[in-house]
Design an enzyme around this catalytic site. Structure first.
Site, PDB file in Angstrom:
ATOM      1  N   TYR A   1      48.633  24.225 -13.752  1.00  0.00           N
ATOM      2  CA  TYR A   1      49.764  25.589 -13.085  1.00  0.00           C
ATOM      3  C   TYR A   1      48.641  25.161 -11.305  1.00  0.00           C
ATOM      4  O   TYR A   1      49.105  24.287 -10.749  1.00  0.00           O
ATOM      5  CB  TYR A   1      50.396  26.756 -13.695  1.00  0.00           C
ATOM      6  CG  TYR A   1      51.006  27.380 -11.996  1.00  0.00           C
ATOM      7  CD1 TYR A   1      52.170  27.531 -12.231  1.00  0.00           C
ATOM      8  CD2 TYR A   1      50.909  28.478 -11.195  1.00  0.00           C
ATOM      9  CE1 TYR A   1      53.102  27.322 -11.779  1.00  0.00           C
ATOM     10  CE2 TYR A   1      51.306  28.907 -10.692  1.00  0.00           C
ATOM     11  CZ  TYR A   1      52.245  29.097 -10.541  1.00  0.00           C
ATOM     12  OH  TYR A   1      53.399  29.216  -9.697  1.00  0.00           O
TER      13      TYR A   1
ATOM     14  N   SER B   1      51.846  27.775  -4.109  1.00  0.00           N
ATOM     15  CA  SER B   1      51.329  29.728  -4.760  1.00  0.00           C
ATOM     16  C   SER B   1      49.708  29.638  -4.908  1.00  0.00           C
ATOM     17  O   SER B   1      49.500  29.122  -4.270  1.00  0.00           O
ATOM     18  CB  SER B   1      51.454  29.058  -6.467  1.00  0.00           C
ATOM     19  OG  SER B   1      50.951  30.293  -7.471  1.00  0.00           O
TER      20      SER B   1
END
Ligand code: NAP
Length: 254
Positions: A162, A149
């Site tokens: 995350y 990401s």
């Protein structure tokens, strides 16, 4: 000059494993490989109508395998890979897509949320990749893509755990590319920007519009934008591109 394909002979369908393919980005990647004529296996904790359709449609049923598995559990991850090998005997392409996010500034993150994110995004990916890379090493070919990401590169307030797992996946990509490169196996990360999937439902319409305004391409991403890049990285002959993090975010972080 070598023209050896990185992921199985071009003439026969590849065996492709996509984790977390029941919806969102993973489903888009599964759809794309099914459309290419490949044999595709996926897993998630529960099925969806799209999975049921692939499993029953005459066009795809023989080329599709779904297993219910919670990849944060090592036994489930091992069982899933074993089921693919039992069905098709090899794995040419692995796309580590399954992932989960939990919002909250680090000081307030619960033990449960911390474990959920690390156990799937990091440990689940390692469990599956350990099993699959063993098989790829024996065959001296394969292509692995880790879906990370842009927040693993730039960070994001409220997504520390995350972000840490996504940065870790990029580290895994670099280390594995060195470990497996001499055996004809490529390993890359694809780092998406913001996509319209269930995962981005936590963002309100104002936040989404703000992201769109800051994105040179003028829109959020969709699964096809990412699936096209994953296909490129795992295409036969794309064997000199390894150890890289490819950002696909419409220019947001340019
Ligand atoms: P999503 O819509 O929430 O889908 C996640 C998929 O993973 C589902 O198939 C889900 O099925 C499966 N999954 C969740 N927990 C699992 C577990 N414990 N074991 C096995 N499968 C599990 O998410 P998405 O947006 O498509 O995200 C896909 C990947 O892209 C993730 O790695 C995410 O971090 C990354 N990404 C997304 C965005 C974005 O904006 N959406 C941006 C950058 C990167 P079940 O719930 O039934 O298990």
């Amino acid at each position: 000059m070598s023209t050896a394909p990185s992921a199985g002979p071009a003439s026969e369908p590849r065996v492709v494993v996509v984790t977390g393919g029941s919806r969102g980005l993973g489903a888009g990647i599964v759809r794309s490989y099914l459309a290419s004529g490949d044999l595709v296996a996926t897993c998630s904790r529960s099925s969806t109508p799209e999975v049921e359709a692939w499993a029953s449609d005459a066009e795809t049923a023989d080329r599709f395998l779904f297993e219910e598995a919670d990849l944060s559990q090592r036994e489930d991850a091992d069982r899933f890979v074993k089921a693919v090998i039992e069905r098709w005997g090899r794995i040419d392409v692995l796309v580590n897509n399954a992932g989960v996010a939990r919002d909250g500034i680090l000081g307030m993150v619960s033990d449960d949320d911390l474990d959920t994110v690390i156990d799937l995004n990091l440990k689940g990916t390692l469990y599956v990749t350990r099993q699959v890379s063993r098989r790829m090493l024996a065959r001296r070919s394969g292509a692995i893509v880790n879906i990370s990401s842009i927040v693993g590169l730039s960070g994001y307030r409220g997504l520390a755990v995350y972000s840490a797992t996504k940065a870790a996946l990029d580290g895994l990509t670099r280390a594995l590319s060195r470990e497996l490169g001499s055996r004809g196996i490529t390993v890359n990360s694809v780092a998406p920007g913001y996509l319209r999937t269930e995962m981005s439902h936590g963002l309100d319409e104002d936040q989404l519009q703000q992201i769109v305004r800051r994105t040179p391409a003028g829109r959020l991403g969709d699964p096809d934008d990412i699936a096209r890049v994953v296909q490129f990285l795992t295409a036969p002959g794309c064997d000199y591109l390894t150890g890289q993090v490819i950002v696909v975010d419409g220019g947001l972080t340019a």
